[in-house]
Write a protein that holds these residues in place. Structure first.
Motif, mmCIF file in Angstrom:
data_model
loop_
_atom_site.group_PDB
_atom_site.id
_atom_site.type_symbol
_atom_site.label_atom_id
_atom_site.label_comp_id
_atom_site.label_asym_id
_atom_site.label_seq_id
_atom_site.Cartn_x
_atom_site.Cartn_y
_atom_site.Cartn_z
ATOM 1 N N PRO A 57 0.812 -1.134 0.017
ATOM 2 C CA PRO A 57 0.063 -0.010 0.022
ATOM 3 C C PRO A 57 0.883 1.279 -0.003
ATOM 4 O O PRO A 57 2.046 1.276 0.507
ATOM 5 N N THR A 58 0.243 2.488 -0.447
ATOM 6 C CA THR A 58 1.150 3.468 -0.593
ATOM 7 C C THR A 58 1.781 3.991 0.432
ATOM 8 O O THR A 58 2.997 4.365 0.668
ATOM 9 N N ASP A 59 1.099 4.055 1.822
ATOM 10 C CA ASP A 59 1.704 4.474 3.121
ATOM 11 C C ASP A 59 2.792 3.757 3.318
ATOM 12 O O ASP A 59 3.905 3.869 3.899
ATOM 13 N N GLN A 60 2.627 2.528 3.264
ATOM 14 C CA GLN A 60 3.910 1.378 3.604
ATOM 15 C C GLN A 60 4.991 1.596 2.864
ATOM 16 O O GLN A 60 6.142 1.682 3.392
ATOM 17 N N SER A 61 4.780 1.762 1.559
ATOM 18 C CA SER A 61 5.969 1.841 0.719
ATOM 19 C C SER A 61 6.803 3.163 0.901
ATOM 20 O O SER A 61 7.988 3.447 0.952
ATOM 21 N N LEU A 62 5.801 4.344 1.334
ATOM 22 C CA LEU A 62 6.331 5.447 1.464
ATOM 23 C C LEU A 62 7.255 5.405 2.770
ATOM 24 O O LEU A 62 8.389 6.025 2.743
ATOM 25 N N VAL A 63 6.867 4.893 3.983
ATOM 26 C CA VAL A 63 7.606 4.976 5.008
ATOM 27 C C VAL A 63 8.821 3.885 4.956
ATOM 28 O O VAL A 63 9.931 4.305 5.410
ATOM 29 N N LEU A 64 8.898 2.899 4.280
ATOM 30 C CA LEU A 64 9.992 2.183 3.820
ATOM 31 C C LEU A 64 11.115 2.850 3.291
ATOM 32 O O LEU A 64 12.373 2.886 3.654
ATOM 33 N N LEU A 65 10.629 3.566 2.231
ATOM 34 C CA LEU A 65 11.689 4.421 1.445
ATOM 35 C C LEU A 65 11.998 5.563 2.241
ATOM 36 O O LEU A 65 13.329 5.983 2.076
ATOM 37 N N ILE A 66 11.329 6.213 2.895
ATOM 38 C CA ILE A 66 11.772 7.608 3.373
ATOM 39 C C ILE A 66 12.653 7.294 4.742
ATOM 40 O O ILE A 66 13.567 7.810 5.060
ATOM 41 N N GLY A 67 12.154 6.122 5.386
ATOM 42 C CA GLY A 67 12.889 5.654 6.529
ATOM 43 C C GLY A 67 14.265 5.316 6.192
ATOM 44 O O GLY A 67 15.235 5.942 6.836
ATOM 45 N N LEU A 68 14.471 4.674 5.246
ATOM 46 C CA LEU A 68 15.755 4.245 4.634
ATOM 47 C C LEU A 68 16.604 5.533 4.195
ATOM 48 O O LEU A 68 17.977 5.678 4.714
ATOM 49 N N TYR A 69 15.991 6.498 3.721
ATOM 50 C CA TYR A 69 16.827 7.656 3.085
ATOM 51 C C TYR A 69 17.006 8.500 4.317
ATOM 52 O O TYR A 69 18.354 8.858 4.516
ATOM 53 N N GLY A 70 16.122 9.011 5.187
ATOM 54 C CA GLY A 70 16.470 9.682 6.399
ATOM 55 C C GLY A 70 17.601 9.309 7.299
ATOM 56 O O GLY A 70 18.554 9.962 7.443
ATOM 57 N N SER A 71 17.376 8.183 7.396
ATOM 58 C CA SER A 71 18.442 7.446 8.472
ATOM 59 C C SER A 71 19.752 7.166 7.939
ATOM 60 O O SER A 71 20.925 7.179 8.603
ATOM 61 N N GLY A 72 19.764 6.938 6.633
ATOM 62 C CA GLY A 72 21.084 6.582 5.928
ATOM 63 C C GLY A 72 21.915 7.656 6.177
ATOM 64 O O GLY A 72 23.191 7.460 6.225
ATOM 65 N N ILE A 73 21.764 8.785 6.025
ATOM 66 C CA ILE A 73 22.537 10.180 5.892
ATOM 67 C C ILE A 73 23.208 9.922 7.461
ATOM 68 O O ILE A 73 24.387 10.391 7.391
ATOM 69 N N PHE A 74 22.368 9.815 8.465
ATOM 70 C CA PHE A 74 23.019 10.220 9.845
ATOM 71 C C PHE A 74 23.921 8.767 9.914
ATOM 72 O O PHE A 74 24.999 9.130 10.372
#
Lengths: 503, 325
Positions: free
Chosen positions: A53-70
């Motif tokens: 579902p859209t919300d699940q896929s968005l949290v997956l990708l954004i979660g990866l992106y945001g924490s990856g930089i830290f």
């Protein structure tokens, strides 16, 4: 139910929440491994999202992106090897801090700064996305070229103890950056017929070589001797690593400025988190007055670099959502993932799919907060890495360096580049030539050349637009002032202590 | 519901999944069988359009192959690095390239490459993406006619943004300019997205983009789609094609599988059959629909012919311009 509440309630779903936790955790780990960049993590996760579902896929990708930089800052601080190019500027003070037994403190400061930068840019995104996105479009080649020229001077001149050595290092960086294809014609330059070199030397191998491998080579000449116990777990050590209220006050101004710089750069297309963190680092150093403690383990250096690169994350979503134009490689992939979900970002998304917009806002926010929680508990165990005797740690890091250089493009030539850069970094360290200017000019030269030549093609070779454009004129004036001030400071110093040996 | 039934069901499921790998669905025997995993080489980083095509076709075709299909990313030099690798790979049917785009039809016309289009044999075309010329709303360039007129009044003043020198976007403008007898200025960017941003910011007058990527802007009315560079596109049925308007331009961004030229015909036939089957499958249809790509199967020889035609038209537009060494 209005779209915001709907989006908020989606996070109550166990599947969505668990996905967010996993994505944030995995993002941290991938970000921390040099060579495995956030881009790769996000790209490889996209096929998984097709049937989510859209919300699940968005949290997956954004979660990866945001924490990856830290995550990138973790290896920058602990191992002198930035996990992502965006954390390169974190090395300058992060690694010295770790060497002084302040690894935990450096990581904590990095986490606080990251959190601040990310939240700052998310708020900006929520409040003014469409207006800012349209404003940023007016930044054309002339403005971008002037901005990058300004960046050169802000960082280039102000880094290093000796102007001559700094310029030498910067010149080498610029020469290395000319390897590859001509941006306007596609003509190969200095590639010696190697197609692998057509894109120029890759970031990651160069970075990893210059810093991590150079450090390992240096340690090897000392036989990996462990002179001091890196840090112990006794109360005195805990006390030193505590981030006090005074520290927070100390870093607050650099962090605010860096977040603003990171957000501004993030909105502009094609500049990116790496340049943002360098620019913020240079700004913090300049703003601090003499700046002599920078590069020797100043918390403000870590704070500025990390808040800037995390501020870029939220800001790159501004053009992505409001215009449908991705701000960097990762948002380009995210845009593709949104299309897979049947959502087309663009000027109409705020009207046609407000729920998706809110889900993105909330994912960014929750991913950031989760990153802070996970990071908080992970910091101390991570810092333990440094208790591993160097004789075991260093060769393992060398292995990671080689693997990291290879996996970025699956290309053997990157391993040779990494090894070459390692030797170069080693020689620079031994001759007291600063490595930072090389890296900075290397990163800036390419976009600078591109923007400059785009501008000159458009004006048919005339430099007039640079003098008539208000943004460009302001920046050029600032460069002139900065240059004059540095020159004066240099002359004054030489005058005061004529026989002082250069560091 | 006994435990045995559960076990039986599980066993059946396992057998079905395993069956997908071991016994390919009945396809005509060409006398060639793959003996090791088949590599599908992608010349771009994970996440781009070419990578997407590769992963879609690989996952849809897997059930028809007795060996794993492995997607390998070898990004670099606008896709030419991977093309060079595959051109020189062992021609035994186990190494394929996702070709048909800039690296096949356009770049070798602009500069020296260590391979040529004739170093490849077509296996199957998978998708074809239209390209559409867009201008900024309010610029007065609402039609191709207006563009040509403005360009004739001020030769060399109108600028177009491309995704990079030598790419198919760059070439499409060259072919159009030659056909229309006009002079345009070329401003390359690092990809299609920055070029679109430059158009919206008023730094260039035109750019070319796929209808999918332009959809949001067209819908919002910020850009005008003035003409497609091949035939009319399904997503924007009202936009005429350049050939309808009297300009002989037929270029699009194709994606498909190609193999080294010396690959035996039996192997090509085997591969083509299975990729064709895959494209007719429901899995592929669903995936293609979600990914917003335009399926356009062509057999190996037809795909090769389409690439050659495009390459030749770009070559003739460049004429005697010396290649970048």
């Amino acid at each position: 139910m209005d779209p915001f509440t709907q989006a908020l309630f989606a996070f109550g779903e166990p599947a969505v929440f668990i996905t967010l936790i996993c994505a944030t955790g995995i993002g941290l780990i991938i970000g921390a491994i040099p060579g495995l960049s956030v881009n790769i993590a996000v790209a490889l996760a996209v096929p998984l999202t097709i049937f989510m579902p859209t919300d699940q896929s968005l949290v997956l990708l954004i979660g990866l992106y945001g924490s990856g930089i830290f995550g990138g800052s973790v290896s920058a601080i602990l191992l002198n090897a930035p996990g992502t190019p965006a954390s390169a500027a974190t090395i300058f003070d992060g690694y010295p801090m770790a060497q002084q037994g302040l690894a935990t403190k450096a990581l904590r400061v990095s986490l606080i700064a990251s959190l601040y930068g990310a939240v700052f840019s998310v708020i900006l995104l929520v409040l003014v996305a469409p207006e800012l996105a349209n404003f940023a479009l007016r930044f054309g080649p002339v403005e971008i070229a002037s901005l990058l020229l300004f960046t050169f001077f802000v960082i280039g001149i102000l880094s290093g103890a000796s102007l001559a050595k700094g310029l030498l290092s910067a010149a080498v960086g610029m020469v290395l950056a000319t390897i590859g294809s001509d941006p306007m014609l596609g003509t190969p330059r200095f590639t010696f017929g190697q197609t692998s070199l057509m894109d120029g030397l890759s970031y990651v191998p160069l970075l990893v070589g210059l810093f991590a491998l150079a450090e390992i080579l240096d340690e090897s000449t000392r036989g990996f001797s462990q002179s001091i116990q890196k840090f112990s777990l006794d109360s005195e050590d805990r006390e030193r690593n505590r981030v006090s209220f005074r520290d927070l006050k100390f870093i607050s101004l650099p962090v605010i400025r860096a977040s603003a710089i990171g957000s501004a750069i993030g909105i502009l297309p094609g500049i990116g988190a790496t340049i943002a963190s360098f620019l913020a680092y240079g700004d913090a150093k300049r703003a601090s007055g003499d700046g002599s403690s920078f590069g020797k383990g100043d918390v403000r250096g870590v704070a500025a670099s990390e808040s800037a690169n995390n501020a870029v994350v939220g800001a790159t979503f501004i053009p992505t959502l409001a215009l449908g134009i991705p701000g960097d490689a990762v948002t380009a992939i995210l845009l593709g993932a949104l299309v897979l979900q049947g959502v087309t970002p663009g000027p109409l998304i705020f009207i046609s799919n407000p729920q998706v917009v809110y889900t993105i806002y909330l994912s960014l926010l929750f991913a950031t907060l989760l990153m802070a929680v996970i990071g908080y508990f992970a910091i101390r165990p991570l810092a333990m890495t440094l208790r591993i005797p160097k004789i075991y740690l260093m060769p393992s890091v060398a292995l990671i360096c080689i693997a990291g250089a290879y996996v970025a493009r699956n290309n053997m030539i990157d391993v040779w580049i990494m090894l070459g850069a390692g030797v170069l970094g080693f020689v620079f360290n031994r001759t007291n030539v600063p490595v930072a200017p090389l890296l900075i000019t290397f990163i800036i030269t390419k976009p600078f050349e591109e923007a400059l030549r785009q501008a000159l093609t458009r004006s048919e070779g005339s430099f007039m637009p640079f003098l008539t454009n208000p943004v460009s004129l302001t920046l050029t004036a600032l460069v002139a002032v900065a240059f004059a001030l540095t020159l004066r400071r240099d002359l004054k110093r030489r005058h005061a202590v004529p026989n002082q040996k250069e560091e | 519901m006994s435990i045995f039934r559960t076990i039986k069901t599980t066993a059946l499921a396992v057998a079905l999944v395993a069956g997908g790998f071991t016994s390919p669905a009945a396809a005509q025997d060409s006398g060639w069988e793959p003996s090791q995993p088949i590599q599908i080489v992608v010349g771009f980083a994970p996440g781009g359009g070419t990578d997407q095509t590769a992963r879609l076709i690989a996952s849809a075709a897997q059930e028809f192959f007795p060996v794993p299909l492995v997607v390998v990313n070898r990004p670099g030099a606008s896709g030419t690095l991977a093309a060079e690798l595959v051109a020189n790979a062992e021609p035994d049917g186990h190494t394929l390239l996702v070709g048909g785009g800039s690296e096949s039809t356009s770049v070798p016309n602009h500069r020296q490459t260590n391979y040529a289009l004739d170093d490849f044999k077509g296996v199957a075309r998978v998708n074809r993406e239209h390209m559409v010329i867009v201008t900024k709303t309010g610029s007065g360039l609402d039609t191709v006619e207006a563009v040509v007129e403005r360009a004739n009044e001020n030769p060399g003043e109108l600028a177009y943004g491309s995704s990079g020198p030598g790419g198919v976007l760059h070439s499409a403008f060259l072919v159009f300019a030659q056909e229309a007898g006009i002079e345009l200025q070329h401003i390359p960017y690092q990809g299609g997205a920055p070029a679109l941003a430059a158009l919206l910011g008023g730094h260039v007058d035109m750019t070319i983009i796929t209808p999918g990527d332009a959809a949001a802007q067209i819908e919002a009315g910020t850009v005008n789609a003035i003409a497609t560079t091949s035939d009319r596109a399904e997503q924007i049925p009202d936009v005429p094609s350049l050939s309808e308007l009297g300009y002989d331009v037929n270029l699009e961004n194709m994606k498909g599988l190609v193999a080294p030229a010396d690959t035996p015909d039996a192997a090509i036939e085997y591969l083509q059959q299975r990729f064709q089957q895959a494209m007719e499958s429901e899995t592929f249809e669903t995936l293609a629909d979600r990914a917003n790509i335009t399926p356009g199967y062509l057999s190996g020889p037809d795909f090769k012919q389409a690439m050659t035609d495009m390459s030749d038209s770009i070559g003739s537009a460049l004429g005697d311009t010396p290649k970048e060494q």
